[in-house]
Design an enzyme around this catalytic site. Structure first.
Site, PDB file in Angstrom:
ATOM      1  N   CYS A  12       1.033  -1.306   0.080  1.00 53.14           N
ATOM      2  CA  CYS A  12      -0.070   0.011  -0.047  1.00 53.14           C
ATOM      3  C   CYS A  12       0.777   1.305   0.025  1.00 53.14           C
ATOM      4  CB  CYS A  12      -0.815  -0.204   1.321  1.00 53.14           C
ATOM      5  SG  CYS A  12      -1.686   1.519   1.449  1.00 53.14           S
ATOM      6  N   ASP A  38      -1.354  16.541  -0.153  1.00 50.63           N
ATOM      7  CA  ASP A  38      -1.603  15.728  -1.391  1.00 50.63           C
ATOM      8  C   ASP A  38      -0.582  15.975  -2.415  1.00 50.63           C
ATOM      9  OD1 ASP A  38      -4.299  14.410  -2.775  1.00 50.63           O
ATOM     10  OD2 ASP A  38      -2.864  14.823  -4.137  1.00 50.63           O
ATOM     11  N   HIS A  54      -3.906   0.098   8.449  1.00 48.06           N
ATOM     12  CA  HIS A  54      -4.347  -0.073   7.148  1.00 48.06           C
ATOM     13  C   HIS A  54      -5.826  -0.768   7.107  1.00 48.06           C
ATOM     14  CE1 HIS A  54      -4.352  -0.378   2.671  1.00 48.06           C
ATOM     15  NE2 HIS A  54      -4.948  -1.624   2.927  1.00 48.06           N
ATOM     16  N   ASN A  98     -13.431   9.602  -0.529  1.00 47.73           N
ATOM     17  CA  ASN A  98     -13.852   8.653  -1.590  1.00 47.73           C
ATOM     18  C   ASN A  98     -13.969   7.562  -1.621  1.00 47.73           C
ATOM     19  OD1 ASN A  98     -14.242  11.202  -3.312  1.00 47.73           O
ATOM     20  ND2 ASN A  98     -12.079  11.216  -3.686  1.00 47.73           N
ATOM     21  N   GLY A 104     -14.969   6.988  -6.802  1.00 45.08           N
ATOM     22  CA  GLY A 104     -13.931   7.768  -7.086  1.00 45.08           C
ATOM     23  C   GLY A 104     -12.562   7.691  -6.338  1.00 45.08           C
ATOM     24  N   HIS A 109      -6.370   2.950   0.687  1.00 45.55           N
ATOM     25  CA  HIS A 109      -6.252   3.198   2.260  1.00 45.55           C
ATOM     26  C   HIS A 109      -7.021   4.313   2.626  1.00 45.55           C
ATOM     27  CE1 HIS A 109      -3.117   3.014   5.840  1.00 45.55           C
ATOM     28  NE2 HIS A 109      -3.945   4.014   5.800  1.00 45.55           N
ATOM     29  N   HIS A 111      -8.608   7.251   3.687  1.00 47.80           N
ATOM     30  CA  HIS A 111      -8.344   9.045   3.661  1.00 47.80           C
ATOM     31  C   HIS A 111      -9.446   9.547   3.544  1.00 47.80           C
ATOM     32  CE1 HIS A 111      -7.923   7.450  -0.454  1.00 47.80           C
ATOM     33  NE2 HIS A 111      -8.099   8.991  -0.903  1.00 47.80           N
TER      34      HIS A 111
HETATM   35  P1  5GP Z   1      -8.657   9.223  -4.090  1.00 50.56           P
HETATM   36  O1  5GP Z   1      -8.864   9.446  -5.368  1.00 50.56           O
HETATM   37  O2  5GP Z   1      -8.303   7.673  -3.571  1.00 50.56           O
HETATM   38  O3  5GP Z   1      -9.343   9.806  -2.946  1.00 50.56           O
HETATM   39  O4  5GP Z   1      -7.335  10.250  -3.827  1.00 50.56           O
HETATM   40  C1  5GP Z   1      -6.091   9.860  -3.547  1.00 50.56           C
HETATM   41  C2  5GP Z   1      -5.155  10.927  -3.503  1.00 50.56           C
HETATM   42  O5  5GP Z   1      -3.704  10.533  -3.071  1.00 50.56           O
HETATM   43  C3  5GP Z   1      -5.113  11.598  -4.556  1.00 50.56           C
HETATM   44  O6  5GP Z   1      -5.488  13.137  -4.546  1.00 50.56           O
HETATM   45  C4  5GP Z   1      -3.564  11.651  -5.210  1.00 50.56           C
HETATM   46  O7  5GP Z   1      -2.939  12.909  -5.566  1.00 50.56           O
HETATM   47  C5  5GP Z   1      -2.979  11.237  -3.742  1.00 50.56           C
HETATM   48  N1  5GP Z   1      -1.651  10.797  -3.984  1.00 50.56           N
HETATM   49  C6  5GP Z   1      -1.556   9.623  -4.570  1.00 50.56           C
HETATM   50  N2  5GP Z   1      -0.074   8.940  -4.498  1.00 50.56           N
HETATM   51  C7  5GP Z   1       0.452  10.068  -3.699  1.00 50.56           C
HETATM   52  C8  5GP Z   1       1.609   9.940  -3.118  1.00 50.56           C
HETATM   53  O8  5GP Z   1       2.715   9.309  -3.357  1.00 50.56           O
HETATM   54  N3  5GP Z   1       2.163  11.054  -2.333  1.00 50.56           N
HETATM   55  C9  5GP Z   1       1.130  11.995  -1.908  1.00 50.56           C
HETATM   56  N4  5GP Z   1       1.615  12.917  -1.107  1.00 50.56           N
HETATM   57  N5  5GP Z   1      -0.223  12.015  -2.221  1.00 50.56           N
HETATM   58  C10 5GP Z   1      -0.356  10.929  -3.255  1.00 50.56           C
HETATM   59 ZN    ZN Z   2      -2.216   1.194   3.761  1.00 51.54          ZN
END
Ligand code: 5GP
Ligand code: ZN
Length: 124
Positions: A12, A38, A54, A98, A104, A109, A111
């Site tokens: 993850c 982000d 997790h 999300n 989406g 994990h 968040h």
């Molecule tokens: P989701 O679409 O799952 O709700 O959002 C995942 C978020 O994680 C996205 O806004 C994306 O920019 C962020 N994200 C993905 N990979 C990384 C990473 O390696 N580092 C950071 N800081 N943010 C990440």
């Molecule tokens: Zn995780």
């Protein structure tokens, strides 16, 4: 804290961020909770608040996680202001989790996105 038995998924990306195997700009950290900016912000302020254990998404949350989620929610107002969100009601922020493909969710994990700051935003 050694008494905490936190499950980490070795595959993850957010577990790797918590373990500092992948660098991030840290906003907050305690024994159970982690927050970081982000990498692809939608808004002038955009950070992610995650449990260190997790859990794949909100779909895995049960009543046993109530205290943890309560602590996370209670941190949001403080962290949002610290990170530059303007005060309610003229300012404020968006709090989003999300969940699943149709929700989406891209990273599996749990968040919470906290997004705020002056409009216009890139998205959202
Ligand atoms: P989701 O679409 O799952 O709700 O959002 C995942 C978020 O994680 C996205 O806004 C994306 O920019 C962020 N994200 C993905 N990979 C990384 C990473 O390696 N580092 C950071 N800081 N943010 C990440
Ligand atoms: Zn995780």
């Amino acid at each position: 804290m050694s008494a905490l038995n936190l499950y980490h998924d070795p595959d993850c990306i957010f577990c790797k961020i918590i373990a500092k195997k992948i660098p991030s700009r840290v906003v907050y950290e305690d024994e159970e909770i982690f927050a970081f900016h982000d990498i692809n912000p939608w808004a002038p302020v955009h950070f992610l608040l995650i449990p260190k254990m997790h859990l794949s998404s909100m779909a895995q949350v049960g009543t046993e996680h109530g205290a943890l989620l309560g602590r996370m929610m209670a941190l949001v107002p403080k962290l949002a202001l610290e990170q530059g969100c303007n005060p309610y009601p003229e300012g404020g922020y968006r709090l989003v989790s999300n969940t699943g493909r149709e929700g989406g969710q891209e990273v599996q994990h749990l968040h919470f996105h906290v997004m705020g700051g002056p409009r216009p935003w890139l998205r959202g």
